[in-house]
Design a protein around this motif. Structure first.
Motif, PDB file in Angstrom:
ATOM      1  N   PRO A   5     -22.026 -13.939  62.600  1.00 58.82           N
ATOM      2  CA  PRO A   5     -20.708 -13.467  63.034  1.00 58.82           C
ATOM      3  C   PRO A   5     -20.031 -12.666  61.921  1.00 58.82           C
ATOM      4  O   PRO A   5     -20.263 -12.905  60.745  1.00 58.82           O
ATOM      5  CB  PRO A   5     -19.949 -14.756  63.336  1.00 58.82           C
ATOM      6  CG  PRO A   5     -21.022 -15.758  63.635  1.00 58.82           C
ATOM      7  CD  PRO A   5     -22.154 -15.384  62.718  1.00 58.82           C
ATOM      8  N   PRO A   6     -19.204 -11.702  62.286  1.00 57.01           N
ATOM      9  CA  PRO A   6     -18.564 -10.835  61.283  1.00 57.01           C
ATOM     10  C   PRO A   6     -17.617 -11.594  60.356  1.00 57.01           C
ATOM     11  O   PRO A   6     -17.041 -12.609  60.731  1.00 57.01           O
ATOM     12  CB  PRO A   6     -17.805  -9.812  62.120  1.00 57.01           C
ATOM     13  CG  PRO A   6     -17.688 -10.398  63.470  1.00 57.01           C
ATOM     14  CD  PRO A   6     -18.799 -11.381  63.638  1.00 57.01           C
ATOM     15  N   SER A   7     -17.458 -11.048  59.176  1.00 54.08           N
ATOM     16  CA  SER A   7     -16.568 -11.634  58.177  1.00 54.08           C
ATOM     17  C   SER A   7     -15.136 -11.165  58.393  1.00 54.08           C
ATOM     18  O   SER A   7     -14.861 -10.260  59.182  1.00 54.08           O
ATOM     19  CB  SER A   7     -17.018 -11.204  56.781  1.00 54.08           C
ATOM     20  OG  SER A   7     -16.772  -9.820  56.609  1.00 54.08           O
ATOM     21  N   HIS A   8     -14.249 -11.753  57.617  1.00 54.64           N
ATOM     22  CA  HIS A   8     -12.839 -11.358  57.630  1.00 54.64           C
ATOM     23  C   HIS A   8     -12.702  -9.855  57.376  1.00 54.64           C
ATOM     24  O   HIS A   8     -12.024  -9.145  58.117  1.00 54.64           O
ATOM     25  CB  HIS A   8     -12.078 -12.156  56.561  1.00 54.64           C
ATOM     26  CG  HIS A   8     -10.658 -11.726  56.371  1.00 54.64           C
ATOM     27  ND1 HIS A   8      -9.636 -12.273  57.101  1.00 54.64           N
ATOM     28  CD2 HIS A   8     -10.099 -10.790  55.564  1.00 54.64           C
ATOM     29  CE1 HIS A   8      -8.500 -11.705  56.743  1.00 54.64           C
ATOM     30  NE2 HIS A   8      -8.747 -10.806  55.813  1.00 54.64           N
ATOM     31  N   GLN A   9     -13.348  -9.375  56.311  1.00 54.98           N
ATOM     32  CA  GLN A   9     -13.206  -7.969  55.934  1.00 54.98           C
ATOM     33  C   GLN A   9     -13.759  -7.034  57.012  1.00 54.98           C
ATOM     34  O   GLN A   9     -13.159  -6.002  57.306  1.00 54.98           O
ATOM     35  CB  GLN A   9     -13.889  -7.682  54.594  1.00 54.98           C
ATOM     36  CG  GLN A   9     -13.528  -6.322  54.026  1.00 54.98           C
ATOM     37  CD  GLN A   9     -12.021  -6.148  53.807  1.00 54.98           C
ATOM     38  OE1 GLN A   9     -11.373  -7.021  53.242  1.00 54.98           O
ATOM     39  NE2 GLN A   9     -11.460  -5.041  54.243  1.00 54.98           N
ATOM     40  N   GLU A  10     -14.898  -7.391  57.626  1.00 54.89           N
ATOM     41  CA  GLU A  10     -15.460  -6.556  58.695  1.00 54.89           C
ATOM     42  C   GLU A  10     -14.500  -6.478  59.885  1.00 54.89           C
ATOM     43  O   GLU A  10     -14.274  -5.400  60.439  1.00 54.89           O
ATOM     44  CB  GLU A  10     -16.810  -7.123  59.147  1.00 54.89           C
ATOM     45  CG  GLU A  10     -17.900  -6.978  58.109  1.00 54.89           C
ATOM     46  CD  GLU A  10     -19.135  -7.802  58.438  1.00 54.89           C
ATOM     47  OE1 GLU A  10     -20.215  -7.382  58.011  1.00 54.89           O
ATOM     48  OE2 GLU A  10     -19.024  -8.856  59.093  1.00 54.89           O
ATOM     49  N   LEU A  11     -13.928  -7.603  60.271  1.00 50.72           N
ATOM     50  CA  LEU A  11     -12.974  -7.614  61.381  1.00 50.72           C
ATOM     51  C   LEU A  11     -11.704  -6.850  61.025  1.00 50.72           C
ATOM     52  O   LEU A  11     -11.154  -6.120  61.851  1.00 50.72           O
ATOM     53  CB  LEU A  11     -12.648  -9.048  61.787  1.00 50.72           C
ATOM     54  CG  LEU A  11     -13.797  -9.819  62.422  1.00 50.72           C
ATOM     55  CD1 LEU A  11     -13.448 -11.294  62.539  1.00 50.72           C
ATOM     56  CD2 LEU A  11     -14.165  -9.242  63.774  1.00 50.72           C
ATOM     57  N   LYS A  12     -11.249  -6.981  59.786  1.00 51.31           N
ATOM     58  CA  LYS A  12     -10.059  -6.258  59.328  1.00 51.31           C
ATOM     59  C   LYS A  12     -10.315  -4.761  59.365  1.00 51.31           C
ATOM     60  O   LYS A  12      -9.475  -3.988  59.843  1.00 51.31           O
ATOM     61  CB  LYS A  12      -9.685  -6.709  57.917  1.00 51.31           C
ATOM     62  CG  LYS A  12      -8.395  -6.120  57.415  1.00 51.31           C
ATOM     63  CD  LYS A  12      -8.026  -6.689  56.055  1.00 51.31           C
ATOM     64  CE  LYS A  12      -6.712  -6.077  55.599  1.00 51.31           C
ATOM     65  NZ  LYS A  12      -6.316  -6.587  54.292  1.00 51.31           N
ATOM     66  N   ASP A  13     -11.486  -4.346  58.879  1.00 46.52           N
ATOM     67  CA  ASP A  13     -11.842  -2.922  58.885  1.00 46.52           C
ATOM     68  C   ASP A  13     -11.883  -2.342  60.294  1.00 46.52           C
ATOM     69  O   ASP A  13     -11.577  -1.177  60.502  1.00 46.52           O
ATOM     70  CB  ASP A  13     -13.192  -2.697  58.200  1.00 46.52           C
ATOM     71  CG  ASP A  13     -13.154  -2.961  56.700  1.00 46.52           C
ATOM     72  OD1 ASP A  13     -12.035  -3.073  56.131  1.00 46.52           O
ATOM     73  OD2 ASP A  13     -14.249  -3.078  56.102  1.00 46.52           O
ATOM     74  N   ARG A  14     -12.233  -3.156  61.277  1.00 48.25           N
ATOM     75  CA  ARG A  14     -12.293  -2.707  62.677  1.00 48.25           C
ATOM     76  C   ARG A  14     -10.939  -2.797  63.382  1.00 48.25           C
ATOM     77  O   ARG A  14     -10.827  -2.450  64.553  1.00 48.25           O
ATOM     78  CB  ARG A  14     -13.291  -3.552  63.457  1.00 48.25           C
ATOM     79  CG  ARG A  14     -14.722  -3.340  63.069  1.00 48.25           C
ATOM     80  CD  ARG A  14     -15.596  -4.069  64.064  1.00 48.25           C
ATOM     81  NE  ARG A  14     -16.717  -4.696  63.416  1.00 48.25           N
ATOM     82  CZ  ARG A  14     -17.440  -5.676  63.937  1.00 48.25           C
ATOM     83  NH1 ARG A  14     -17.150  -6.156  65.133  1.00 48.25           N
ATOM     84  NH2 ARG A  14     -18.447  -6.184  63.278  1.00 48.25           N
ATOM     85  N   GLY A  15      -9.921  -3.308  62.680  1.00 45.96           N
ATOM     86  CA  GLY A  15      -8.592  -3.437  63.286  1.00 45.96           C
ATOM     87  C   GLY A  15      -8.487  -4.593  64.260  1.00 45.96           C
ATOM     88  O   GLY A  15      -7.630  -4.582  65.150  1.00 45.96           O
ATOM     89  N   LEU A  16      -9.337  -5.605  64.108  1.00 42.24           N
ATOM     90  CA  LEU A  16      -9.366  -6.715  65.051  1.00 42.24           C
ATOM     91  C   LEU A  16      -8.608  -7.952  64.580  1.00 42.24           C
ATOM     92  O   LEU A  16      -8.564  -8.947  65.288  1.00 42.24           O
ATOM     93  CB  LEU A  16     -10.820  -7.091  65.362  1.00 42.24           C
ATOM     94  CG  LEU A  16     -11.621  -5.991  66.057  1.00 42.24           C
ATOM     95  CD1 LEU A  16     -13.083  -6.412  66.199  1.00 42.24           C
ATOM     96  CD2 LEU A  16     -11.021  -5.683  67.424  1.00 42.24           C
ATOM     97  N   LEU A  17      -8.012  -7.901  63.396  1.00 45.23           N
ATOM     98  CA  LEU A  17      -7.219  -9.021  62.912  1.00 45.23           C
ATOM     99  C   LEU A  17      -5.741  -8.696  63.047  1.00 45.23           C
ATOM    100  O   LEU A  17      -5.332  -7.559  62.896  1.00 45.23           O
ATOM    101  CB  LEU A  17      -7.548  -9.327  61.447  1.00 45.23           C
ATOM    102  CG  LEU A  17      -8.958  -9.815  61.159  1.00 45.23           C
ATOM    103  CD1 LEU A  17      -9.125 -10.105  59.683  1.00 45.23           C
ATOM    104  CD2 LEU A  17      -9.298 -11.043  61.976  1.00 45.23           C
ATOM    105  N   HIS A  18      -4.957  -9.711  63.342  1.00 44.13           N
ATOM    106  CA  HIS A  18      -3.517  -9.538  63.495  1.00 44.13           C
ATOM    107  C   HIS A  18      -2.799 -10.526  62.588  1.00 44.13           C
ATOM    108  O   HIS A  18      -3.184 -11.688  62.511  1.00 44.13           O
ATOM    109  CB  HIS A  18      -3.091  -9.777  64.943  1.00 44.13           C
ATOM    110  CG  HIS A  18      -3.733  -8.853  65.900  1.00 44.13           C
ATOM    111  ND1 HIS A  18      -3.196  -7.635  66.205  1.00 44.13           N
ATOM    112  CD2 HIS A  18      -4.887  -8.944  66.604  1.00 44.13           C
ATOM    113  CE1 HIS A  18      -3.989  -7.029  67.062  1.00 44.13           C
ATOM    114  NE2 HIS A  18      -5.022  -7.794  67.316  1.00 44.13           N
TER     115      HIS A  18
END
Length: 154
Positions: A5-18
């Motif tokens: 599963p993707p990491s925090h940074q990968e999800l942040k880079d994709r704009g998927l974290l709020h």
């Protein structure tokens, strides 16, 4: 989900974290790590979580109130409104909600960062609208079977 599963940074880079803000319906998920290097190296827990959340939303999964809430007269189960909130809500899962420690200056710096991250978790639990304890029966990377009863005690 297959693979890591993707990491925090990968999800942040994709704009998927709020960033949390008032009014967000938040589901806090507690889980146990299956590996010393990654909490869910093959996405097994995420698959169980996805199915559980789908079951909550469509009403096919029976949800029980915690013992304290039942003693206070709250009914078991979830209302249609609560299921809708879950379907539109946000999930807090520590391995992607809290950044991993990637730059290791010294062991004491790493321990300090980990400690601060762990100490912040109760604040997230406090503001969450729903707490989910994710305890599927799975095998760790060391071949140890984790049962739901064991998970509930850790």
């Amino acid at each position: 989900m297959e693979g890591i599963p993707p990491s925090h940074q990968e999800l942040k880079d994709r704009g998927l974290l709020h960033e949390w803000s008032r009014g967000m319906f938040t589901v806090f998920v507690s889980h146990q790590w299956l590996s010393s290097r990654h909490p869910d190296p093959h996405g097994q827990q995420l698959k169980v979580l996805r199915l559980a959340l789908q079951g909550i939303v469509d009403g096919s999964l029976q949800v029980e109130a915690d013992p304290i809430s039942r003693m206070q007269g709250e009914q078991s189960g979830m209302s249609g409104r609560a299921r809708k909130d879950v379907s539109n809500g946000f999930v807090f899962l520590d391995w992607f909600a809290i950044p991993s420690i990637t730059v290791r200056k010294t062991e004491s710096d790493v321990k300090s960062e980990v400690l601060r991250a762990v100490r912040s978790i109760p604040a997230y639990v406090e503001v969450a609208d729903l707490f989910v304890s994710l305890v599927p029966e799975l095998i760790t990377d060391r071949g140890r079977a984790l049962t739901a009863a064991e998970n509930a005690l850790t």
